[in-house]
Write a protein that holds these residues in place. Structure first.
Motif, PDB file in Angstrom:
ATOM      1  N   CYS A  92     -15.969  -5.282  -3.660  1.00 35.21           N
ATOM      2  CA  CYS A  92     -16.033  -3.872  -4.066  1.00 35.21           C
ATOM      3  C   CYS A  92     -14.696  -3.359  -4.604  1.00 35.21           C
ATOM      4  CB  CYS A  92     -16.474  -3.017  -2.886  1.00 35.21           C
ATOM      5  SG  CYS A  92     -15.307  -3.071  -1.497  1.00 35.21           S
ATOM      6  N   CYS A 113     -10.098  -2.273  -1.348  1.00 31.31           N
ATOM      7  CA  CYS A 113      -8.818  -2.700  -0.780  1.00 31.31           C
ATOM      8  C   CYS A 113      -7.671  -2.607  -1.793  1.00 31.31           C
ATOM      9  CB  CYS A 113      -8.930  -4.137  -0.293  1.00 31.31           C
ATOM     10  SG  CYS A 113      -9.641  -5.250  -1.526  1.00 31.31           S
ATOM     11  N   CYS A 126     -10.631  -2.130   4.077  1.00 26.81           N
ATOM     12  CA  CYS A 126     -11.889  -2.816   3.722  1.00 26.81           C
ATOM     13  C   CYS A 126     -13.082  -2.297   4.530  1.00 26.81           C
ATOM     14  CB  CYS A 126     -11.721  -4.319   3.958  1.00 26.81           C
ATOM     15  SG  CYS A 126     -13.266  -5.230   3.713  1.00 26.81           S
TER      16      CYS A 126
HETATM   17  S1  SF4 Z   1     -11.840  -7.450   0.880  1.00 25.53           S
HETATM   18 FE1  SF4 Z   1     -13.184  -5.768   1.493  1.00 25.53          FE
HETATM   19  S2  SF4 Z   1     -12.534  -4.021   0.250  1.00 25.53           S
HETATM   20 FE2  SF4 Z   1     -11.670  -5.863  -0.695  1.00 25.53          FE
HETATM   21  S3  SF4 Z   1     -13.146  -6.460  -2.228  1.00 25.53           S
HETATM   22 FE3  SF4 Z   1     -13.705  -7.600  -0.382  1.00 25.53          FE
HETATM   23  S4  SF4 Z   1     -15.202  -6.315   0.688  1.00 25.53           S
HETATM   24 FE4  SF4 Z   1     -14.223  -5.001  -0.862  1.00 25.53          FE
END
Ligand code: SF4
Ligand code: SF4
Length: 399
Positions: free
Chosen positions: A28, A31, A85
């Protein structure tokens, strides 16, 4: 995220663990906004999501290069991405696995190997580090002022009260702190003594964090096991807690149970050590506090290890307010200061940018003093700060 790990990783414990972590990431990108290197460089490959993708490619057997290694090296392991996250991806464990693997595939050049060896030889040894630092202190008057700031002056350890109370807690000294700031642990010992708790000093050496950051697995395990061996007799005689005043070392001890979970000899002991491990704020906040602050203006820098590993956000600030200090608002409070173990030596340019940005934010509200909770942050910020940077424990006595 779907994965197709290369056959050599599908059956190993690290491979299986990495696979589960990769599958928990939904890509997504929430982070990325929390990541210091993405904030500075604006490059997806220097973001947590980009690094996760590069580690996935590596473990799927795709081609990797020195550039991939550099993007992983640039990660501070500050774990701000873990805090941000929404899916709870344990990124730090994945980057450990990725770094160990890429170092096998992309050999480091001689200067890099020598620097990394020298850091692993010097920093974990209090004796060696003390000799080199004292030599540098002798030469300090001859140095240009810009260099002098990197050589902190010698300080007194102060008085350590005789242990005489029924309640007993162990204070682990770690490796460099006794040489750089020997007074921090003594302040804690005196505070505990006032509340009829005896502080037992334990010079058990490095907790393993330095070699862990440098992906030296065998040396890390040696340090961890030596630390457990040193602590164990005290656990058998009923100490109440193991306190570590450097949050970086505290975070490492908190992970002992995970690191040694498959070790037949040490797994049970490691669980006990992790259970008893405390940051000083967790002990002091439960005690009655004197109003030593007298309204002094403090800017607090919460180390990444305190925020993202130990998950103690806001606790020191609340304690300092209870003690009568005025806590000033600090912009980008959660951003790493660039110290990050050996990062300031291995990635000096990025580290300096982070340090200077952090100091600008800390100094903006014009505090009388800057407080923090980790020896690495304290020492590194002091190399450029106009305002003294101290451990928050030092404020609890002097006011
Ligand atoms: S680490 Fe967590 S916030 Fe980052 S891309 Fe993956 S799921 Fe999304
Ligand atoms: S640990 Fe810190 S530097 Fe590394 S990817 Fe996560 S947020 Fe970025």
């Amino acid at each position: 995220m779907q994965t197709w790990l290369a056959p050599e990783f599908t059956k190993t414990s690290a491979g299986k663990e990495a696979d589960a972590i990769l599958r928990s990431c939904v890509h997504c990108g929430f982070c990325n906004a929390a990541c210091p290197t993405y904030t500075l460089l604006g490059n997806e490959l220097d973001s947590p999501r980009g690094r996760i993708y590069q580690i996935k490619s590596l473990l799927e057997g795709k081609a990797v290069s020195q550039q991939t290694q550099l993007h992983l090296d640039r990660c501070l392991t500050c774990r701000a991405c873990e805090t941000a996250c929404p899916s709870g991806v344990p990124y730090a464990r994945l980057v450990d696995i990725g770094r160990a693997e890429i170092d096998k595939r992309i050999p480091r050049n001689l200067p890099q190997r020598l620097t990394r060896w020298a850091l692993r030889w010097l920093i974990p040894s209090t004796k060696r580090f003390g000799i080199i630092l004292n030599l540098a202190r002798t030469l300090r008057p001859l140095m240009p002022s810009a260099l002098k700031r990197y050589i902190p002056v010698a300080k007194s350890a102060g008085i350590w009260p005789q242990p005489c109370h029924a309640r007993r807690m162990l204070i682990l000294s770690g490796c460099v702190q006794p040489v750089l700031e020997p007074g921090i642990d003594s302040v804690l010992a005196r505070l505990l003594d006032q509340h009829e708790i005896s502080a037992i000093p334990l010079h058990s050496g490095c907790c393993g964090a330095v070699s862990h950051h440098l992906s030296a697995a065998a040396q890390t395990l040696r340090h961890i096991k030596a630390t457990i061996d040193a602590i164990w007799p005290y656990i058998e005689t009923g100490i109440e807690a193991i306190i570590i005043t450097a949050s970086g070392c505290g975070a490492m001890l908190r992970d002992y149970n995970q690191i040694l979970r498959e070790d037949p000899e040490y797994s049970i002991k490691a669980v006990k050590v992790t259970e008893l491990c405390r940051d000083p704020v967790q002990v002091i906040e439960s005690l009655p506090l004197n109003k030593v602050g007298k309204g002094r203006r403090v800017a607090f820098h919460p180390p990444c290890t305190l925020l993202n590993a130990l998950k103690l956000e806001g606790r020191v600030e609340t304690l300092l307010k209870r003690a009568g200090f005025e806590l000033l608002p600090v912009k980008e409070s959660a951003l790493c200061c660039g110290s990050a173990g050996t990062y300031s030596i291995l990635q000096p340019k990025l580290a300096r940018e982070l340090r200077d940005r952090k100091l600008k934010n800390l100094q903006l509200p014009q505090p009388e003093v800057i407080a923090t909770a980790n020896i690495g942050c304290l020492t590194y910020l002091n190399t450029a700060s106009e305002i003294p940077v101290v451990h928050w424990l030092s404020l609890m006595e002097s006011g």
